[in-house]
Design a protein around this motif. Structure first.
Motif, PDB file in Angstrom:
ATOM      1  N   LEU A 194       0.808  -1.218   0.000  1.00 34.13           N
ATOM      2  CA  LEU A 194       0.000   0.000   0.000  1.00 34.13           C
ATOM      3  C   LEU A 194       0.843   1.270   0.000  1.00 34.13           C
ATOM      4  O   LEU A 194       0.299   2.371   0.098  1.00 34.13           O
ATOM      5  N   ALA A 195       2.158   1.147  -0.160  1.00 34.35           N
ATOM      6  CA  ALA A 195       3.018   2.315  -0.324  1.00 34.35           C
ATOM      7  C   ALA A 195       2.781   2.973  -1.683  1.00 34.35           C
ATOM      8  O   ALA A 195       3.264   4.073  -1.936  1.00 34.35           O
ATOM      9  N   ALA A 196       2.024   2.341  -2.541  1.00 35.03           N
ATOM     10  CA  ALA A 196       1.707   2.880  -3.867  1.00 35.03           C
ATOM     11  C   ALA A 196       0.959   4.204  -3.742  1.00 35.03           C
ATOM     12  O   ALA A 196       0.303   4.477  -2.736  1.00 35.03           O
ATOM     13  N   ASP A 197       1.055   5.005  -4.781  1.00 33.98           N
ATOM     14  CA  ASP A 197       0.346   6.288  -4.816  1.00 33.98           C
ATOM     15  C   ASP A 197      -1.114   6.114  -5.220  1.00 33.98           C
ATOM     16  O   ASP A 197      -1.982   6.867  -4.797  1.00 33.98           O
ATOM     17  N   ILE A 198      -1.350   5.123  -6.076  1.00 34.61           N
ATOM     18  CA  ILE A 198      -2.694   4.845  -6.595  1.00 34.61           C
ATOM     19  C   ILE A 198      -3.025   3.391  -6.275  1.00 34.61           C
ATOM     20  O   ILE A 198      -2.246   2.484  -6.589  1.00 34.61           O
ATOM     21  N   ILE A 199      -4.165   3.178  -5.665  1.00 35.38           N
ATOM     22  CA  ILE A 199      -4.628   1.834  -5.326  1.00 35.38           C
ATOM     23  C   ILE A 199      -5.897   1.581  -6.127  1.00 35.38           C
ATOM     24  O   ILE A 199      -6.864   2.337  -6.018  1.00 35.38           O
ATOM     25  N   VAL A 200      -5.869   0.523  -6.928  1.00 32.76           N
ATOM     26  CA  VAL A 200      -7.016   0.152  -7.743  1.00 32.76           C
ATOM     27  C   VAL A 200      -7.537  -1.187  -7.245  1.00 32.76           C
ATOM     28  O   VAL A 200      -6.782  -2.155  -7.162  1.00 32.76           O
ATOM     29  N   MET A 201      -8.792  -1.217  -6.907  1.00 36.31           N
ATOM     30  CA  MET A 201      -9.429  -2.464  -6.474  1.00 36.31           C
ATOM     31  C   MET A 201     -10.295  -2.959  -7.623  1.00 36.31           C
ATOM     32  O   MET A 201     -11.243  -2.300  -8.020  1.00 36.31           O
ATOM     33  N   GLN A 202      -9.931  -4.120  -8.183  1.00 32.12           N
ATOM     34  CA  GLN A 202     -10.633  -4.721  -9.322  1.00 32.12           C
ATOM     35  C   GLN A 202     -11.460  -5.895  -8.829  1.00 32.12           C
ATOM     36  O   GLN A 202     -10.926  -6.785  -8.168  1.00 32.12           O
ATOM     37  N   PHE A 203     -12.749  -5.921  -9.166  1.00 31.23           N
ATOM     38  CA  PHE A 203     -13.601  -6.997  -8.683  1.00 31.23           C
ATOM     39  C   PHE A 203     -14.921  -7.034  -9.439  1.00 31.23           C
ATOM     40  O   PHE A 203     -15.355  -6.038  -9.999  1.00 31.23           O
ATOM     41  N   PRO A 204     -15.578  -8.207  -9.419  1.00 28.94           N
ATOM     42  CA  PRO A 204     -16.968  -8.264  -9.840  1.00 28.94           C
ATOM     43  C   PRO A 204     -17.821  -7.952  -8.601  1.00 28.94           C
ATOM     44  O   PRO A 204     -17.492  -8.401  -7.504  1.00 28.94           O
ATOM     45  N   MET A 205     -18.848  -7.178  -8.767  1.00 29.47           N
ATOM     46  CA  MET A 205     -19.686  -6.867  -7.604  1.00 29.47           C
ATOM     47  C   MET A 205     -20.409  -8.142  -7.181  1.00 29.47           C
ATOM     48  O   MET A 205     -21.053  -8.798  -7.999  1.00 29.47           O
ATOM     49  N   PHE A 206     -20.251  -8.499  -5.908  1.00 28.83           N
ATOM     50  CA  PHE A 206     -20.911  -9.675  -5.326  1.00 28.83           C
ATOM     51  C   PHE A 206     -21.871  -9.188  -4.254  1.00 28.83           C
ATOM     52  O   PHE A 206     -21.440  -8.537  -3.293  1.00 28.83           O
ATOM     53  N   TRP A 207     -23.107  -9.489  -4.405  1.00 26.35           N
ATOM     54  CA  TRP A 207     -24.110  -9.118  -3.417  1.00 26.35           C
ATOM     55  C   TRP A 207     -23.960  -7.655  -2.987  1.00 26.35           C
ATOM     56  O   TRP A 207     -23.907  -7.346  -1.813  1.00 26.35           O
ATOM     57  N   TYR A 208     -23.799  -6.792  -3.973  1.00 22.41           N
ATOM     58  CA  TYR A 208     -23.802  -5.336  -3.783  1.00 22.41           C
ATOM     59  C   TYR A 208     -22.568  -4.818  -3.072  1.00 22.41           C
ATOM     60  O   TYR A 208     -22.593  -3.736  -2.495  1.00 22.41           O
ATOM     61  N   SER A 209     -21.493  -5.557  -3.114  1.00 19.08           N
ATOM     62  CA  SER A 209     -20.259  -5.122  -2.478  1.00 19.08           C
ATOM     63  C   SER A 209     -19.072  -5.856  -3.103  1.00 19.08           C
ATOM     64  O   SER A 209     -19.210  -6.491  -4.144  1.00 19.08           O
ATOM     65  N   VAL A 210     -17.941  -5.774  -2.444  1.00 17.77           N
ATOM     66  CA  VAL A 210     -16.747  -6.485  -2.894  1.00 17.77           C
ATOM     67  C   VAL A 210     -16.866  -7.965  -2.524  1.00 17.77           C
ATOM     68  O   VAL A 210     -17.594  -8.317  -1.591  1.00 17.77           O
ATOM     69  N   PRO A 211     -16.140  -8.841  -3.221  1.00 17.34           N
ATOM     70  CA  PRO A 211     -16.129 -10.250  -2.842  1.00 17.34           C
ATOM     71  C   PRO A 211     -15.588 -10.443  -1.420  1.00 17.34           C
ATOM     72  O   PRO A 211     -14.861  -9.592  -0.892  1.00 17.34           O
ATOM     73  N   GLY A 212     -15.917 -11.569  -0.828  1.00 15.68           N
ATOM     74  CA  GLY A 212     -15.580 -11.846   0.565  1.00 15.68           C
ATOM     75  C   GLY A 212     -14.111 -11.711   0.914  1.00 15.68           C
ATOM     76  O   GLY A 212     -13.766 -11.149   1.955  1.00 15.68           O
ATOM     77  N   LEU A 213     -13.215 -12.203   0.069  1.00 18.37           N
ATOM     78  CA  LEU A 213     -11.789 -12.126   0.389  1.00 18.37           C
ATOM     79  C   LEU A 213     -11.292 -10.689   0.339  1.00 18.37           C
ATOM     80  O   LEU A 213     -10.443 -10.296   1.147  1.00 18.37           O
ATOM     81  N   MET A 214     -11.835  -9.889  -0.560  1.00 17.84           N
ATOM     82  CA  MET A 214     -11.436  -8.485  -0.593  1.00 17.84           C
ATOM     83  C   MET A 214     -11.910  -7.771   0.678  1.00 17.84           C
ATOM     84  O   MET A 214     -11.193  -6.955   1.244  1.00 17.84           O
ATOM     85  N   LYS A 215     -13.087  -8.116   1.143  1.00 15.85           N
ATOM     86  CA  LYS A 215     -13.585  -7.546   2.397  1.00 15.85           C
ATOM     87  C   LYS A 215     -12.689  -7.977   3.554  1.00 15.85           C
ATOM     88  O   LYS A 215     -12.338  -7.188   4.430  1.00 15.85           O
ATOM     89  N   ARG A 216     -12.282  -9.232   3.549  1.00 17.13           N
ATOM     90  CA  ARG A 216     -11.376  -9.731   4.590  1.00 17.13           C
ATOM     91  C   ARG A 216     -10.037  -9.001   4.538  1.00 17.13           C
ATOM     92  O   ARG A 216      -9.462  -8.648   5.562  1.00 17.13           O
ATOM     93  N   TRP A 217      -9.545  -8.753   3.308  1.00 17.47           N
ATOM     94  CA  TRP A 217      -8.306  -7.999   3.108  1.00 17.47           C
ATOM     95  C   TRP A 217      -8.440  -6.608   3.722  1.00 17.47           C
ATOM     96  O   TRP A 217      -7.551  -6.146   4.443  1.00 17.47           O
TER      97      TRP A 217
END
Length: 181
Positions: free
Chosen positions: A55-78
């Motif tokens: 996360l030292a990056a200047d730009i953080i891009v989160m790529q995902f398919p929307m699952f149940w109106y939010s991010v997938p479970g592992l991304m939420k855990r992350w």
């Protein structure tokens, strides 16, 4: 500016559109760092120190398919494991202040379904509010998201050519947005 792409897709190997987007981003931005959470952490636990260092990056891009109106479970855990008090928020949690956050996601349903008077009963902005609030809590700068609709999980052969073009256009739009920052 250093860019980090974080992908979560629990059935990525079976994905059509997200796989194309991911490949296109690799080709368009080879200098960026890419992490596929489902491949990196198939059985957990998440390496919190390693992910915080990314996360030292200047730009953080989160790529995902929307699952149940939010991010997938592992991304939420992350998010839950990595963006902790003292690192991402709180009186001493300033490590993400000023970093730009871009959500890059797909939905199977058409855009018009995400209107108050239609099937989903809420707008996309309303579904994204918890993520927007999380970004603000962490001091990140919310950027316009890149969303491509009508990319269903199951696609017929007839649909695939158009879907591939739309997935490539998604990656192109995202890369252009990043380049403009």
């Amino acid at each position: 500016m250093k860019t980090l792409f974080v992908l979560s897709h629990p059935t990525f190997d079976e994905s059509f559109a997200n796989k194309i987007i991911w490949q296109e981003l690799h080709e368009r931005m080879p200098e960026a760092e890419f992490v596929h959470l489902d491949a990196a952490y198939p059985h957990l636990p998440i390496d919190v120190s390693k992910e915080q260092a990314r996360l030292a990056a200047d730009i953080i891009v989160m790529q995902f398919p929307m699952f149940w109106y939010s991010v997938p479970g592992l991304m939420k855990r992350w998010i839950d494991d990595v963006f902790v008090h003292g690192f991402a928020h709180g009186s001493k949690g300033n490590k993400l202040h000023g970093k730009k956050l871009i959500l890059s996601f797909t939905t199977g349903g058409a855009a018009e379904l995400y209107e108050r008077d239609n099937y989903m009963e809420h707008t996309m902005e309303e579904f994204l509010y918890p993520l927007r609030r999380w970004a603000k809590q962490c001091g990140m700068e919310w950027q316009p998201y890149v969303h491509t609709d009508s990319l269903p999980y199951i696609a017929t052969e007839e649909m695939r050519e158009e879907m591939a073009e739309r997935a490539k256009a998604h990656a192109e739009k995202l890369a252009a947005q990043i380049a403009a920052l």
